[in-house]
Design an enzyme around this catalytic site. Structure first.
Site, PDB file in Angstrom:
ATOM      1  N   VAL A  54      24.410  70.055   2.785  1.00 57.94           N
ATOM      2  CA  VAL A  54      23.504  71.186   2.933  1.00 57.94           C
ATOM      3  C   VAL A  54      23.348  71.880   1.585  1.00 57.94           C
ATOM      4  CG1 VAL A  54      23.008  73.271   4.236  1.00 57.94           C
ATOM      5  CG2 VAL A  54      24.364  71.442   5.272  1.00 57.94           C
ATOM      6  N   ASP A 110      24.529  71.111  22.019  1.00 57.07           N
ATOM      7  CA  ASP A 110      25.634  71.348  21.088  1.00 57.07           C
ATOM      8  C   ASP A 110      25.772  72.843  20.824  1.00 57.07           C
ATOM      9  OD1 ASP A 110      27.768  70.632  19.524  1.00 57.07           O
ATOM     10  OD2 ASP A 110      26.569  70.236  17.735  1.00 57.07           O
ATOM     11  N   ALA A 156      27.513  73.073   1.425  1.00 53.87           N
ATOM     12  CA  ALA A 156      28.642  72.470   2.140  1.00 53.87           C
ATOM     13  C   ALA A 156      28.338  71.020   2.421  1.00 53.87           C
ATOM     14  CB  ALA A 156      28.927  73.228   3.430  1.00 53.87           C
ATOM     15  N   GLY A 204      29.882  65.816   8.266  1.00 54.08           N
ATOM     16  CA  GLY A 204      29.925  64.425   8.686  1.00 54.08           C
ATOM     17  C   GLY A 204      28.553  63.791   8.776  1.00 54.08           C
ATOM     18  N   LYS A 208      18.821  70.187   4.456  1.00 53.94           N
ATOM     19  CA  LYS A 208      19.866  69.280   4.938  1.00 53.94           C
ATOM     20  C   LYS A 208      19.473  67.858   4.559  1.00 53.94           C
ATOM     21  CE  LYS A 208      21.099  71.971   9.044  1.00 53.94           C
ATOM     22  NZ  LYS A 208      22.545  72.006   9.085  1.00 53.94           N
TER      23      LYS A 208
END
Length: 708
Positions: free
Chosen positions: A32, A141, A25, A28, A47
């Site tokens: 990944v 988060d 995917a 922003g 990542k």
């Protein structure tokens, strides 16, 4: 769902170790990939940060620091960070590979969950947060997209370290990605701690119970304002029938004031499990689907996309509700545990054999008589007798006991009297010896003398004089008795002790001494804690100005590090007050050179503004203003000087022939002062002469009009 892509990195090797298998995917902050660790031969989540972050030196430094802190956390409910690196082309993070889906997928597939299902999913999340908080890490988060569920059922929370680094680097981007779960203090820009994670977990619990977020709006800023201002609605308003305790728990977790929330994950976990124990099965299963929650199926690697925006979640492929690979409960065995009869003998050489009946050896009928006369103390253990053998043995023993074995001869009175005399003499001698031993000899009682504060030879001499001969020594620390002198005796002074007993002298080693730790360069709080840990204490704290050392840091200590002192000794500290403040002098009205010299004399630096300003009153080249014009600065502080250009030059119009009123108004509008002189009384009011009458004049100068 794994993306199908012709990404140029597919098939390439990052840093000579990580083989990129496929793109998963794109978000922003990063792209990944599913990759393989060639060194360890395992799948990992790779990542790769976007170039605008990878080239940000400050961000990379923060990311490295946060990744190292997060990598030190190892917990079954936290996604492990394996590695991070910065190369000439890429900056990347390596995460544990979780083959499964996210909590967002579960919510999207099922909507509202039963209370039992919601608590089953929240409990491991809070346990992971508790471990992180205990290690000094804060997530900042927490949201369903960052909660991963493996196909084996493990629930893990991911992106520790990355979320903090991104928050520090780009608050706006992070805010827009997490507005549904952001704590009020983070929304206000006040920073957050473990209690901010608790707030986000409370919002997530609300969504698990109701299937939707509590605050929703078209504009993200409206959602943020709701988190700051609006009270969270009770989940039972959306799902009537929920136990009231769940409304209270959600409210407790999402209080606007962090001080009113659970202090950290550990405190919340304790409350969460206590509440669960108080709920009945019917309450826990309220609203449960007969088939249980629908688990997203398909070849999903959502675990790799923990930092993507909500719009970029991994697609969920709906599958059947039966799972042949699901964990099953194995039935208990059909052979229950049984208790074996205890053995009368636990050891090959049983130390308690005398507690059991003695069994005589008797095998044949002809051996019964011999068995009955066997030695009772025989160490050989005989086999057990039959009833018939036992009866024969008892009969033979009775017959033998009734038959005399020796005839008694006539008595000898003289020999018997001699024996009695000898016995009395021996007993008398023994009694006399015993009396001497306990009355005057080594067995006599003696009083232990007081040898406190005596030297070892002096103490030994006193004990020998008292009759004690066994006088060993032992060493102990003592705060009051000097080293080498006697602290006490064992037994203590004044005790009555047999002279042959041991009296131990306890020799002082002096007080226990503790080395002074080096606290120079530490903050005052840390230095005080270090002294306390070393059994010492902080004494007088003196503050002095220092141009290089920040305020609150220890500059020196007295006594110096390494010296040894008794417990509780005070160590005096000198701490920095930071750079000495310098009052800013006023240099307005000075020439530029004089102003620069005046500032330099007090340790300040002057900077001349590139633009000069016109002034009616201040000549050109003179300081018109300064910034700052007052207050304090530290050495090397900068003062900006603005110089005057002098008055502005304005073209003078000729007003001769005009009426004096109109001429005066025209000149004043241009910034001149007007002086009117009447000739012959100025009867006609007409300007006859003007000085100056043309050219340019400084703004604010006076124009003379002569009127007739």
């Amino acid at each position: 769902m794994q993306e199908v892509s012709n990404d140029p990195l597919n098939g390439s090797t990052i840093d000579g170790r990580y083989l990129v298998v496929s793109k998963v995917a794109h978000g922003g902050m990063s792209t990944v990939y599913l990759a393989k660790d060639l060194r360890l031969g395992r799948n990992i989540a790779l990542k790769i940060l976007h170039p605008h972050l990878a080239t940000d030196t400050a961000f990379i430094t923060r990311l490295s620091r946060e990744a190292q802190s997060a990598a030190s956390l190892s917990h079954p409910h936290v996604v492990q960070i394996h590695d991070h690196g910065v190369g000439p082309q890429h900056a990347y993070l390596v995460f544990e590979f979780i083959d499964g889906y996210t909590l967002r997928d579960v919510i999207n597939e099922n909507g509202a969950l039963s209370l039992r299902q919601a608590l089953d999913l929240l409990d491991p999340v809070v346990e992971g947060l508790a471990a992180a908080h205990n290690a000094g890490l804060v997530h900042r988060d927490v949201k369903p997209e960052n909660v991963l569920i493996s196909r084996q059922g493990w629930v893990k929370i991911g992106d520790f370290g990355l979320s903090r680094a991104v928050t520090t680097s780009t608050n706006t981007g992070t805010l827009l990605g997490t507005v549904g779960y952001i704590a009020p203090e983070l929304a206000r820009g006040q920073g957050g701690d473990a209690r901010s994670d608790i707030y986000s977990a409370g919002i997530m619990l609300y969504e698990l119970l109701t299937g939707q977020q509590p605050f929703r709006a078209e504009l993200p800023v409206a959602v943020v304002m709701s988190h700051i201002q609006d009270e969270l609605p009770a989940p039972s308003l959306a799902v009537p029938g929920l136990p009231p305790v769940m409304d209270e728990l959600v409210r407790y977790m999402t209080e606007k004031d962090p001080d009113h929330r659970p202090a950290n994950g550990a405190a919340l976990l304790e409350d969460l499990r206590h509440i669960r124990k108080t709920l009945s099965p019917a309450e826990l299963d309220f609203g449960a689907s007969p088939d249980g929650p629908i688990i997203p199926s398909g070849n999903q690697h959502t675990a790799l996309t923990t930092t993507l925006e909500p719009a970029e979640h991994t697609e969920v492929i709906t599958g059947p509700r039966s799972f042949p690979d699901a964990t099953s409960v194995i039935a208990p065995p059909s052979f229950p545990t049984s208790v074996l009869p205890s053995s009368p003998k636990l050891y090959a050489e049983d130390p308690h054999a005398d507690l059991y009946p003695t069994v005589a050896l008797a095998v044949e009928k002809d051996d019964v008589a011999q068995a009955s006369h066997a030695d009772d103390d025989s160490s050989e253990e005989a086999p057990p007798l039959t009833k018939r053998q036992s009866a024969l043995a008892a009969k033979e023993r009775a017959k033998a006991a009734a038959t005399p074995t020796k005839n008694l001869g006539p008595a000898k009175p003289k020999r018997r009297a001699l024996l009695w005399i000898l016995l009395v003499l021996v007993l008398g001698a023994l009694a006399a010896g015993a009396g001497w031993f306990v009355g005057f000899g080594p067995g006599a009682l003696a009083t232990v003398p007081d040898v406190h504060n005596q030297s070892v030879p002096q103490a030994q001499e006193m004990l020998l004089a008292a009759g004690f001969e066994q006088i060993p020594t032992s060493e102990i620390f003592d705060e009051k008795v000097a080293a080498g002198l006697i602290v006490a005796t064992d037994p203590s002074a004044g005790s009555s002790v047999r002279k042959f007993k041991t009296v131990t002298l306890q020799v002082s080693l002096g007080p226990v001494l503790y080395p002074v730790p080096a606290v120079t360069g530490r903050a005052l709080d840390a230095a005080t804690a270090a002294l306390k840990e070393a059994q010492l204490t902080a004494g007088t704290v003196t503050e002095v100005f220092d141009e290089k050392v920040p305020a609150g840091v220890v500059l020196s200590q007295d006594p110096a590090a390494g010296k040894e002192f008794r417990a509780g000794t005070k160590i005096n500290l000198v701490t920095s007050k930071g750079p000495k403040p310098i009052p800013v002098p006023s240099v307005a009205g000075m020439s530029e050179g004089d102003a620069i010299a005046a500032l330099k004399a007090v340790g300040l630096v002057s900077v001349t503004a590139p633009e000069q300003v016109n002034s009616k009153t201040v000549p050109a080249g003179v300081v018109l203003s300064q910034s700052p014009d007052s207050g304090n600065l530290t050495a090397g502080g900068t003062v900006t000087l603005t110089l005057s250009k002098g008055p502005k030059m304005i073209g003078v119009p000729n007003t001769v022939g005009k009426q004096v009123g109109a001429a005066t108004a025209e000149l004043k509008a241009l910034g001149f002062e007007v002086e009117v002189k009447n000739l012959l009384g100025g009867f006609f009011g007409t300007v006859r002469f003007q000085d100056p009458s043309d050219g340019q004049a400084p703004e604010g100068s006076t124009i003379t009009l002569q009127v007739i």
